[in-house]
Design an enzyme around this catalytic site. Sequence first.
Site, PDB file in Angstrom:
ATOM      1  N   HIS A 103      -5.766  35.107 -10.261  1.00  0.00           N
ATOM      2  CA  HIS A 103      -5.465  33.708 -10.596  1.00  0.00           C
ATOM      3  C   HIS A 103      -6.242  32.744  -9.692  1.00  0.00           C
ATOM      4  O   HIS A 103      -6.934  31.840 -10.184  1.00  0.00           O
ATOM      5  CB  HIS A 103      -3.951  33.472 -10.453  1.00  0.00           C
ATOM      6  CG  HIS A 103      -3.523  32.078 -10.798  1.00  0.00           C
ATOM      7  ND1 HIS A 103      -2.984  31.745 -12.025  1.00  0.00           N
ATOM      8  CD2 HIS A 103      -3.563  30.921 -10.081  1.00  0.00           C
ATOM      9  CE1 HIS A 103      -2.719  30.443 -12.049  1.00  0.00           C
ATOM     10  NE2 HIS A 103      -3.059  29.926 -10.878  1.00  0.00           N
ATOM     11  N   GLU A 104      -6.143  32.951  -8.394  1.00  0.00           N
ATOM     12  CA  GLU A 104      -6.870  32.069  -7.471  1.00  0.00           C
ATOM     13  C   GLU A 104      -8.374  32.278  -7.593  1.00  0.00           C
ATOM     14  O   GLU A 104      -9.160  31.332  -7.456  1.00  0.00           O
ATOM     15  CB  GLU A 104      -6.412  32.316  -6.035  1.00  0.00           C
ATOM     16  CG  GLU A 104      -4.937  32.035  -5.788  1.00  0.00           C
ATOM     17  CD  GLU A 104      -4.551  30.606  -6.144  1.00  0.00           C
ATOM     18  OE1 GLU A 104      -5.414  29.718  -6.052  1.00  0.00           O
ATOM     19  OE2 GLU A 104      -3.400  30.387  -6.530  1.00  0.00           O
ATOM     20  N   GLY A 143       0.825  -1.201   0.000  1.00  0.00           N
ATOM     21  CA  GLY A 143       0.000   0.000   0.000  1.00  0.00           C
ATOM     22  C   GLY A 143       0.856   1.245   0.000  1.00  0.00           C
ATOM     23  O   GLY A 143       2.092   1.173   0.101  1.00  0.00           O
ATOM     24  N   LYS A 149       1.458  -0.212   7.493  1.00  0.00           N
ATOM     25  CA  LYS A 149       1.885  -1.594   7.250  1.00  0.00           C
ATOM     26  C   LYS A 149       2.818  -2.083   8.366  1.00  0.00           C
ATOM     27  O   LYS A 149       2.651  -3.180   8.896  1.00  0.00           O
ATOM     28  CB  LYS A 149       2.573  -1.680   5.890  1.00  0.00           C
ATOM     29  CG  LYS A 149       1.678  -1.298   4.722  1.00  0.00           C
ATOM     30  CD  LYS A 149       2.386  -1.424   3.417  1.00  0.00           C
ATOM     31  CE  LYS A 149       3.502  -0.420   3.268  1.00  0.00           C
ATOM     32  NZ  LYS A 149       3.032   0.967   3.239  1.00  0.00           N
TER      33      LYS A 149
END
Length: 678
Positions: free
Chosen positions: A436-437, A214, A220
């Site tokens: 832009h944002e 994973g 894990k």
Amino acid sequence: MAEKSSETPTKGRRLLRGPFVYIAIAIVFVLLGWSFLSGANTREVSTERGLELIAEGKVKQAEIIDGDQRVNLELTKADKKAGSDSVFFYYVIHRGDEVISAIDEAKPKDGFNDLVPKPNPFWSLLGFLIPLLLIGLLLWWMMSSMQGGGRGVMQFGKSKAKLVSKETPVVTFADVAGADEAVEELEEIKDFLQDASRFQAVGARIPKGVLLYGPPGTGKTLLARAVAGEAGVPFYSISGSDFVEMFVGVGASRVRDLFKEAKANAPAIIFIDEIDAVGQRRGQGMGGGHDEREQTLNQLLVEMDGFDPKANVIMIAATNRPDMLDPALLRPGRFDRQVGVDAPDMRGRLMILQVHAKGKPLSKNVDLEVVARKTPGFSGADLANVLNEAALLTARSNAQLIDNRALDEAIDRVIAGPQRRTRVMKDQEKLITAYHEGGHALVAASLNHTDPVTKVTILPRGRALGYTMVIPLEDKYSVTRNELQDQLAYALGGRVAEELVFHDPTTGAGNDIEKATSTARKMVTEYGMTTTVGPVKLGQAQPGAFMGDFGQSRDYSEGLAVQIDSEVRALLEQAHNEAYELLVANRDVLDRLARELLEKETLDHNQLAEIFSDVKKLKPRATWLSNGERPVSHVPPIEVPAAVRTDGPTAERVAQSTDAAQEPDTAPGSAQPDAQAE
């Protein structure tokens, strides 16, 4: 705790001091032995002084060494000075007769002999061998000390596996959250080790190996530690890189030693972390089948397949790259069971947050379920980092409780990095960033298949001058074509806003274009979402080779490559046109959004909802079919029965939490983290 901290430095100083003391003692012995056996009481004099000593009768014995043009003189007892028993001098060849004549003339005096007795060859040999022996012993000791774990120099082939002891902090399955399926699989192994007869009675055979795979940070290694804590049997832990050394054959020897030790203490568990370091596909190294790593893998394959059915030794391995492993390692009989450990879903994230929230003082207004919904795609390590960052921010602001503001800032830090307060942008750059944002946010709000916009900011954070946060409210496991097209338009919204307003795009859209191009190419070559190319998988992924992963190899013609490029360009051009159409239709909303960003720098969900209240939406796209010649089906899908619906809360709950994060917590003793934007 105080005792432990005081003992550690002492032990460290003792380990550091020991080697240097032994080295110093060995050097002293070498020097003393060499001085004693090589004649340290002999000093050199000039030729003239030597001839004077001979002429004055101060020499007891003499020896002429012709090959070196050297004369050794032993002084009389009365003429010994400064502890020197003898002297020597060298002479040039043409003065040889003069030296011999001086010795002949001195013969009658005090029983002078012109030839000293030959030294014992045994002592000469001993004087040569003892220093070499001492130096050899010193080098042997240094090599044996540098070998890991204090092992001897002849024990390179011994396993470096660590045996989990009773002193090791115990981790159980109760400490593992968000991986219920993996826990269930590993609990079965624990039950077999504790009571194998129950499985053998029905003819069941426990898996010899379990592979946990994973993404990084999904737990894990934590699962393996939990098995060690639950099983109550010897647990050997080792990393894949510990098998490979600079010496040929060491890896295979360590594999044999590890399994031999585990079988002797069965029932036992062997855990190999990052097994891809030693288990990669064979035949890809520069040495071919004779590569040291491949010899280690071959021995590992033999040991796993040669298990005694009644040995009760189980192997657990973890890796982030299961595609890199050799097929022989993954076949039934070795790794019989492969357990995927993916990023947790919403319920799993909530359970992980609850585990890591233990011992942390949370404000009564904090709702961990809302935090879990705000963090889709986060791994267990990311969620632990969120709570830790929130605790650090709370401590930095001298607060007593972790509130919503701290958690909100911590999520931003994990996603985009810490805020860069020292970066001061010029007014023009700030204005471009705002548009832009704003373009990203407005396009996302105007599309029909995007997730809600929860935050927009123009404060520099990490490597970005600003960012727009679009977070899905529910976990998604598949994405439709319309949603991917919306992602393309949303990604290009910032670039289109720069073109529309300033007629001069900037480099700030470079990362947006890269992501959009990658998504469009996958739509063409992997997802089959174009009518001309069709549902065909193009490009074969190459498994990692010796010099790295070369990505994909082309398995199609040049003509099809041109067609793929044309389809990618068409998808991006369509997304560009849709973003342009939306921004032109909502230009007044874009200007208002940019103005609000310049004044407040950060806008939350409620502020954005007010600005986007009158936004004009994109018209629905035409129905797409894989082939335009097929008839359109007008039969609608069935409805999901009410008894099996799993729809969660709507956006209002997340919005309320975002709003609470923008206001100071009223809990006693809490304070606003200093990293929070205005």
